[in-house]
Motif scaffolding. Sequence first.
Motif, PDB file in Angstrom:
ATOM      1  N   ASN A  26     -70.085 -38.705  13.468  1.00 47.25           N
ATOM      2  CA  ASN A  26     -70.302 -40.502  12.734  1.00 47.25           C
ATOM      3  C   ASN A  26     -71.007 -40.528  13.110  1.00 47.25           C
ATOM      4  N   ASP A  27     -70.740 -41.584  14.049  1.00 53.21           N
ATOM      5  CA  ASP A  27     -71.700 -42.824  13.861  1.00 53.21           C
ATOM      6  C   ASP A  27     -72.834 -42.855  15.206  1.00 53.21           C
ATOM      7  N   TYR A  41     -79.155 -39.625  19.174  1.00 53.99           N
ATOM      8  CA  TYR A  41     -77.329 -39.269  18.997  1.00 53.99           C
ATOM      9  C   TYR A  41     -76.176 -39.524  18.583  1.00 53.99           C
ATOM     10  N   TYR A  42     -75.582 -38.926  18.552  1.00 50.03           N
ATOM     11  CA  TYR A  42     -75.021 -39.666  17.234  1.00 50.03           C
ATOM     12  C   TYR A  42     -72.912 -39.198  17.761  1.00 50.03           C
ATOM     13  N   GLN A  43     -71.915 -39.276  17.323  1.00 47.50           N
ATOM     14  CA  GLN A  43     -70.888 -39.304  18.049  1.00 47.50           C
ATOM     15  C   GLN A  43     -70.735 -37.962  16.733  1.00 47.50           C
ATOM     16  N   ASN A  44     -69.711 -36.543  18.209  1.00 46.16           N
ATOM     17  CA  ASN A  44     -69.968 -35.262  17.742  1.00 46.16           C
ATOM     18  C   ASN A  44     -68.756 -34.507  17.863  1.00 46.16           C
ATOM     19  N   ASN A  45     -68.328 -33.843  17.632  1.00 48.25           N
ATOM     20  CA  ASN A  45     -67.309 -33.281  17.673  1.00 48.25           C
ATOM     21  C   ASN A  45     -67.997 -31.742  18.288  1.00 48.25           C
ATOM     22  N   PRO A  46     -68.532 -31.814  19.377  1.00 47.20           N
ATOM     23  CA  PRO A  46     -68.681 -30.246  19.089  1.00 47.20           C
ATOM     24  C   PRO A  46     -67.723 -28.871  18.958  1.00 47.20           C
ATOM     25  N   GLY A  48     -65.441 -28.710  16.569  1.00 46.77           N
ATOM     26  CA  GLY A  48     -64.461 -28.309  15.199  1.00 46.77           C
ATOM     27  C   GLY A  48     -65.545 -29.940  14.565  1.00 46.77           C
ATOM     28  N   SER A  49     -64.975 -29.390  13.168  1.00 48.58           N
ATOM     29  CA  SER A  49     -65.492 -29.835  11.803  1.00 48.58           C
ATOM     30  C   SER A  49     -64.315 -31.152  11.372  1.00 48.58           C
ATOM     31  N   VAL A  50     -63.738 -31.157  12.649  1.00 50.88           N
ATOM     32  CA  VAL A  50     -63.063 -33.049  12.055  1.00 50.88           C
ATOM     33  C   VAL A  50     -63.501 -34.362  13.404  1.00 50.88           C
ATOM     34  N   TRP A  51     -63.135 -34.803  13.832  1.00 49.15           N
ATOM     35  CA  TRP A  51     -63.245 -36.069  14.042  1.00 49.15           C
ATOM     36  C   TRP A  51     -62.038 -35.574  16.099  1.00 49.15           C
ATOM     37  N   GLY A  52     -62.434 -36.140  16.892  1.00 43.39           N
ATOM     38  CA  GLY A  52     -61.937 -35.097  17.640  1.00 43.39           C
ATOM     39  C   GLY A  52     -63.219 -34.859  19.347  1.00 43.39           C
ATOM     40  N   ASN A  53     -62.716 -34.928  20.396  1.00 43.57           N
ATOM     41  CA  ASN A  53     -63.889 -34.620  21.282  1.00 43.57           C
ATOM     42  C   ASN A  53     -64.640 -35.160  20.885  1.00 43.57           C
ATOM     43  N   MET A  54     -65.032 -36.646  21.414  1.00 43.15           N
ATOM     44  CA  MET A  54     -66.373 -37.471  21.019  1.00 43.15           C
ATOM     45  C   MET A  54     -66.828 -37.411  21.982  1.00 43.15           C
ATOM     46  N   SER A  55     -68.371 -36.779  21.177  1.00 44.19           N
ATOM     47  CA  SER A  55     -69.580 -36.398  22.681  1.00 44.19           C
ATOM     48  C   SER A  55     -70.502 -37.303  21.933  1.00 44.19           C
ATOM     49  N   TRP A  56     -71.859 -36.764  22.629  1.00 45.91           N
ATOM     50  CA  TRP A  56     -72.832 -37.056  22.233  1.00 45.91           C
ATOM     51  C   TRP A  56     -74.058 -35.523  21.785  1.00 45.91           C
ATOM     52  N   GLY A  57     -73.793 -35.746  20.049  1.00 42.27           N
ATOM     53  CA  GLY A  57     -74.316 -35.082  19.795  1.00 42.27           C
ATOM     54  C   GLY A  57     -76.077 -35.463  19.787  1.00 42.27           C
ATOM     55  N   HIS A  58     -77.035 -34.841  19.855  1.00 44.64           N
ATOM     56  CA  HIS A  58     -78.467 -34.708  19.457  1.00 44.64           C
ATOM     57  C   HIS A  58     -79.633 -34.462  18.640  1.00 44.64           C
ATOM     58  N   ALA A  59     -80.513 -34.433  18.113  1.00 43.26           N
ATOM     59  CA  ALA A  59     -81.517 -34.427  17.063  1.00 43.26           C
ATOM     60  C   ALA A  59     -82.268 -35.066  17.619  1.00 43.26           C
ATOM     61  N   THR A  60     -83.979 -34.437  17.496  1.00 41.24           N
ATOM     62  CA  THR A  60     -85.107 -34.975  18.038  1.00 41.24           C
ATOM     63  C   THR A  60     -86.145 -34.761  16.509  1.00 41.24           C
ATOM     64  N   SER A  61     -87.020 -35.601  16.753  1.00 42.51           N
ATOM     65  CA  SER A  61     -87.542 -35.852  15.296  1.00 42.51           C
ATOM     66  C   SER A  61     -88.574 -36.439  15.216  1.00 42.51           C
ATOM     67  N   ALA A  62     -90.191 -36.258  15.129  1.00 40.19           N
ATOM     68  CA  ALA A  62     -91.467 -36.469  15.197  1.00 40.19           C
ATOM     69  C   ALA A  62     -92.136 -37.005  13.986  1.00 40.19           C
ATOM     70  N   ASP A  63     -91.653 -36.746  12.799  1.00 40.98           N
ATOM     71  CA  ASP A  63     -91.359 -37.534  11.259  1.00 40.98           C
ATOM     72  C   ASP A  63     -90.828 -37.956  10.799  1.00 40.98           C
ATOM     73  N   LEU A  64     -89.310 -38.226  11.004  1.00 42.07           N
ATOM     74  CA  LEU A  64     -88.084 -39.044  10.679  1.00 42.07           C
ATOM     75  C   LEU A  64     -87.839 -38.058   9.134  1.00 42.07           C
ATOM     76  N   VAL A  65     -88.340 -36.789   9.088  1.00 40.07           N
ATOM     77  CA  VAL A  65     -88.169 -36.121   8.185  1.00 40.07           C
ATOM     78  C   VAL A  65     -87.828 -34.511   8.344  1.00 40.07           C
ATOM     79  N   THR A  66     -88.189 -34.185   9.687  1.00 39.55           N
ATOM     80  CA  THR A  66     -87.806 -32.709   9.786  1.00 39.55           C
ATOM     81  C   THR A  66     -86.877 -32.761  11.065  1.00 39.55           C
ATOM     82  N   TRP A  67     -85.713 -32.322  11.283  1.00 36.40           N
ATOM     83  CA  TRP A  67     -84.313 -32.741  12.610  1.00 36.40           C
ATOM     84  C   TRP A  67     -84.503 -31.296  13.154  1.00 36.40           C
ATOM     85  N   THR A  68     -84.848 -31.341  14.726  1.00 35.58           N
ATOM     86  CA  THR A  68     -83.986 -30.314  15.837  1.00 35.58           C
ATOM     87  C   THR A  68     -83.216 -30.233  16.840  1.00 35.58           C
TER      88      THR A  68
END
Length: 502
Positions: A26-27, A41-46, A48-68
């Motif tokens: 989420n956020d 970074y983003y609110q992430n439940n590592p 499952g696929s519903v809200w819970g276990n709130m942690s920070w997920g992480h992705a990066t991009s050099a161009d705002l198009v392709t994210w890792t």
Amino acid sequence: MTAVTATTPDAFRPAMHYAARDTWLNDPNGLIFHDGLYHLYYQNNPEGSVWGNMSWGHATSADLVTWTEHPVAIACDEQEEIYSGSIIFDRHNTSGFGTGSRPPLVAVYTSAFKPASEHKGVQAQSLAYSLDGGYTWTKYADNPVLNRGSSEFRDPKVFRYESDAERYWVMVAVEAQDFKVVLYSSPDLKNWELLSTFGPANATGGVWECPDLFPVPVDGDPENLKWVLTVNLNPGGPNSGSAGQYFVGDFDGVTFTSSSTVTEGAQDPDKLCEYQWLDWGRDYYAAVSFSDVPDGRRLMIAWMNNWQYAIEIPTAPWRSPMSLVREVSLQNVDGNPRLVQHVAQELTSLPAGNPPFTASPGEIAEGKHILAGAAGSVQRIEASLAPGTAEEFGLIVRGHGTRGTRIGIRPAEGRIVVDRRESGQTAFHESFASIDSAPIQPTANSYEVTIYVDQCSVEVFAQGGQVTLTELIFPNSTSTDVSVYASGGAATINSLTITQYA
């Protein structure tokens, strides 16, 4: 262009938008450009696929198009869940977490303390730091650094304030149930003093969350600088459920003063359409901006979902995408500064999959008319339409025959609508099959719309980005037709171009 490839077939996985590989998000949090990369970074439940276990997920991009996608950045534990916050580059090492030659990134986040903690039931602000560019994080041993003893104090956005006389960090956070933004200052990110508060004001139909505060020149004039305060709320949006509002005003380093407040205190339901909304659609929430973007651009991204039905949308094994990244600016509209939004320029230059479709100018007769050769599932549609005698006219996207998602203009009402009652799967929640609308006025007797269509969404930018609507949709994979339509009379196509991406 693809964000993250799923390990199993998934018809709704977006091609242009970021979504986690196989978990809930989420956020957006901790948005920053650093060492040549955009960090999301983003609110992430590592787990499952519903809200819970709130942690920070992480992705990066050099161009705002392709994210890792990267491993979880800041994980919850037995003491706390990691709620929303922000990241700053502490280039002068004011925190002491790094060195002069190796300054740290510092995350300021909300600790939602669990029963095992001595602070159980409290939400307070904490720190973590990274010395490797944002990939691994160490929590500060003396967390929390700012504790009001509140159960609803959250979502800190931190930035550096500099004037001729002073330099310090400013935190913008919320007391969510009080509809109040609270501002603090700090010399070192560890010790905080209250500066001022803002609110309640304008929309108060739900808790306030995820604030942001940043300067923007009006009409590109650096001598005419205004400050924009954004506040998301849930529920209470203009078309029901989650939404984000904004205020335009001045900030003197201590107090934000709004020049766009319509209602002080409790929300006046009759004034809901007079408030300034980041987006009038149902699925643009928790929007915040990136720090340290090159060339001073103000880029924002939001969670593309709505708390009314967030955990029930029919996607798997992931749930929830992010919006496209938008550049925001201020323009004088009818004598008042208003936010104008465009998709970031990096996304407008995506390579097309096929030659663009172009329709000849002409009349849209009453009825629905499929455009031969225009079908597609991932598209940018640019249209200029003029009213005639029609009560409503516009386009139908991700259609099967003449059914699909309808994006229309109602000139007499001065409204633009997104109708997703026949958009595909809608029965998963009673509030999803909706007709959502926003105010719109013609320019030189025409309506200009740009629509980004993806596997599970439409993002509509009207009248040069003065009005936006973002909506999730869940069409069948075979629903790819594009139609024009008019009802109660005829209308006119001035121009219509469709760029295909998939």
